[in-house]
Design an enzyme around this catalytic site. Structure first.
Site, mmCIF file in Angstrom:
data_model
loop_
_atom_site.group_PDB
_atom_site.id
_atom_site.type_symbol
_atom_site.label_atom_id
_atom_site.label_comp_id
_atom_site.label_asym_id
_atom_site.label_seq_id
_atom_site.Cartn_x
_atom_site.Cartn_y
_atom_site.Cartn_z
ATOM 1 N N LYS A 1 0.839 -1.205 0.000
ATOM 2 C CA LYS A 1 0.000 0.000 0.000
ATOM 3 C C LYS A 1 0.874 1.255 0.000
ATOM 4 O O LYS A 1 0.611 2.205 -0.735
ATOM 5 C CB LYS A 1 -0.951 -0.028 1.205
ATOM 6 C CG LYS A 1 -2.050 -1.078 1.042
ATOM 7 C CD LYS A 1 -2.818 -1.411 2.309
ATOM 8 C CE LYS A 1 -3.750 -2.601 2.035
ATOM 9 N NZ LYS A 1 -4.498 -3.062 3.205
ATOM 10 N N GLN B 1 -4.846 -1.863 9.439
ATOM 11 C CA GLN B 1 -4.733 -3.171 8.800
ATOM 12 C C GLN B 1 -5.395 -4.240 9.675
ATOM 13 O O GLN B 1 -5.140 -4.331 10.875
ATOM 14 C CB GLN B 1 -3.251 -3.505 8.561
ATOM 15 C CG GLN B 1 -3.018 -4.776 7.776
ATOM 16 C CD GLN B 1 -3.527 -4.718 6.327
ATOM 17 O OE1 GLN B 1 -3.640 -3.651 5.736
ATOM 18 N NE2 GLN B 1 -3.843 -5.861 5.775
ATOM 19 N N ASP C 1 -11.017 2.831 4.049
ATOM 20 C CA ASP C 1 -11.280 1.393 3.981
ATOM 21 C C ASP C 1 -12.779 1.101 3.840
ATOM 22 O O ASP C 1 -13.179 0.007 3.440
ATOM 23 C CB ASP C 1 -10.794 0.739 5.286
ATOM 24 C CG ASP C 1 -9.748 -0.328 5.034
ATOM 25 O OD1 ASP C 1 -9.603 -0.769 3.886
ATOM 26 O OD2 ASP C 1 -9.088 -0.723 6.010
#
Ligand code: GUN
Length: 284
Positions: A47, A91, A114
Site C-alpha cells: 500500500k 490493517q 477502507d
C-alpha cells in the site's frame, strides 16, 4: 476471457496519478499495523509503495502485538485530529486482544478510506456511498472495465463478511442486479451458485468452487487468497477446472488483489478532495 485485474489496476493507477497531479493536491494516507503478522506487513508495504507511485504521501504507525485497545484508539484519534492526514487504514485482522469494532468505529468517517465504518456502510446501504470497501469496489471496477452487464443479472455472492460479501452484494444491488447472498448455512449451495450469471466467491477455502457450481458462460470472480496442499497461492475457485465453463474469470494471483490497492488509492484521493471541498460530497 481472463479478467486481468493487474492490467486494470495498472491503468487505473496511471490515470489516478495524472488526476492527482492535475489537482495540485498532495493526499496523505496513514496506515496502522498492530503486531508483526508477515502477510499484513507485506500488504501494508504494498500500500505504501502504491502511494509513492501515484503521488500520495504515506505514514506508517506500527504498534506492538500486545498493544491495548486504548493504545490503538489513541493512535487512531491522533490521526483523526491531524489535518495533514486524509485517509486512515487500520490493517486487519487485529490481534485478538484488540477490540476491532471499537477501533473501526473510532476512525473519522471522512477519513475512512477502507469503508468499514458503520457510517460508510450505512451510506452504501442507502445507495449513496462515499467510501465503499476497497475489494468489492475494485471488483465493480473490473466488471465496468470489461463491460460486463450487471443490471437485471442474477448475482450470487458466497460469503457475508463486512469487508467483502455484504458490501459486494449491496454494490451489485445498487447497480440493479438481482442478488443472492450465500454462506456456510445455505441449503443446496451448489444449486444456488449454478443459477448465477455473476458468481462472486469470498469463502476462503482453496479450490472450493468447481465446475459443477458454475453456469456455462457465467462471470466468476474469485476473492480467495488461499494456499493449496503444495503451498502454492490459489483462490477459492479451481481455476483450471472452471475456466472452460466460465465466460469470464479472474485469476489468483493477478485478479481481484491488485484492484483492492488501486481502489484504496482512489479512495484516499477522494478523501483529500472531500477535505478541501468543504465536505461537499456532491462534488465528488
Ligand atoms: N486485511 C485484509 N484486507 C484488508 C483490507 O482491505 N483493509 C484492511 N484494513 N485490512 C485488510
Amino acid at each position: 476471457m481472463i479478467l486481468d485485474g493487474k492490467a486494470v489496476s495498472e491503468k487505473r493507477l496511471e490515470l489516478l496519478k495524472e488526476r492527482i497531479e492535475e489537482s495540485g493536491l498532495y493526499p496523505r494516507l496513514a496506515t496502522v499495523i498492530v503486531g508483526e503478522d508477515p502477510a499484513s506487513q507485506m500488504y501494508v508495504r504494498m500500500k505504501h509503495r502504491a502511494c509513492e507511485r501515484v503521488g500520495i504521501g504515506s505514514v506508517g504507525i506500527e504498534l506492538p502485538a500486545d498493544a491495548s485497545t486504548e493504545r490503538v484508539l489513541e493512535a487512531v484519534n491522533r490521526l483523526n485530529n491531524d489535518p495533514d492526514i486524509n485517509g486512515i487504514l487500520v490493517q486487519l485482522p487485529l490481534p485478538s486482544g484488540v477490540d476491532t469494532t471499537r477501533v473501526i468505529e473510532a476512525v473519522a468517517p471522512e477519513k475512512d478510506v477502507d469503508g468499514f465504518h458503520p457510517c460508510s456502510l450505512g451510506r452504501l446501504l442507502a445507495g449513496n456511498p462515499v467510501f465503499a470497501p476497497c475489494t468489492p469496489q475494485g471488483i465493480m471496477t473490473i466488471l465496468e472495465e470489461y463491460k460486463i452487464p450487471i443490471a437485471g443479472e442474477r448475482v450470487v455472492v458466497v460469503g457475508r463478511s463486512i469487508d467483502v460479501g455484504r458490501p459486494m452484494a449491496i454494490l451489485l444491488l445498487n447497480a440493479d442486479a438481482t442478488v443472492t447472498i450465500c454462506h456456510s448455512k445455505t441449503k443446496n449451495l451448489a444449486d444456488e451458485m449454478k443459477n448465477a450469471d455473476i458468481l462472486v466467491s469470498a469463502v476462503g477455502r482453496a479450490k472450493f468452487v468447481g465446475p459443477d457450481m458454475v453456469k456455462k458462460g457465467a462471470t466468476v470472480i474469485d476473492v480467495g487468497i488461499n494456499y493449496d496442499e503444495q503451498g502454492k497461492l490459489c483462490g477459492d475457485v479451481d481455476f483450471e477446472a472452471v475456466r472452460e465453463q466460465a465466460g469470464a474469470i479472474t485469476p489468483v494471483p493477478g485478479g481481484v488483489g491488485p484492484m483492492t490497492i488501486a481502489t484504496l488509492m482512489e479512495n484516499t484521493f477522494r478523501a483529500a478532495k472531500l477535505m478541501t471541498c468543504c465536505n461537499d460530497t456532491a462534488r465528488l
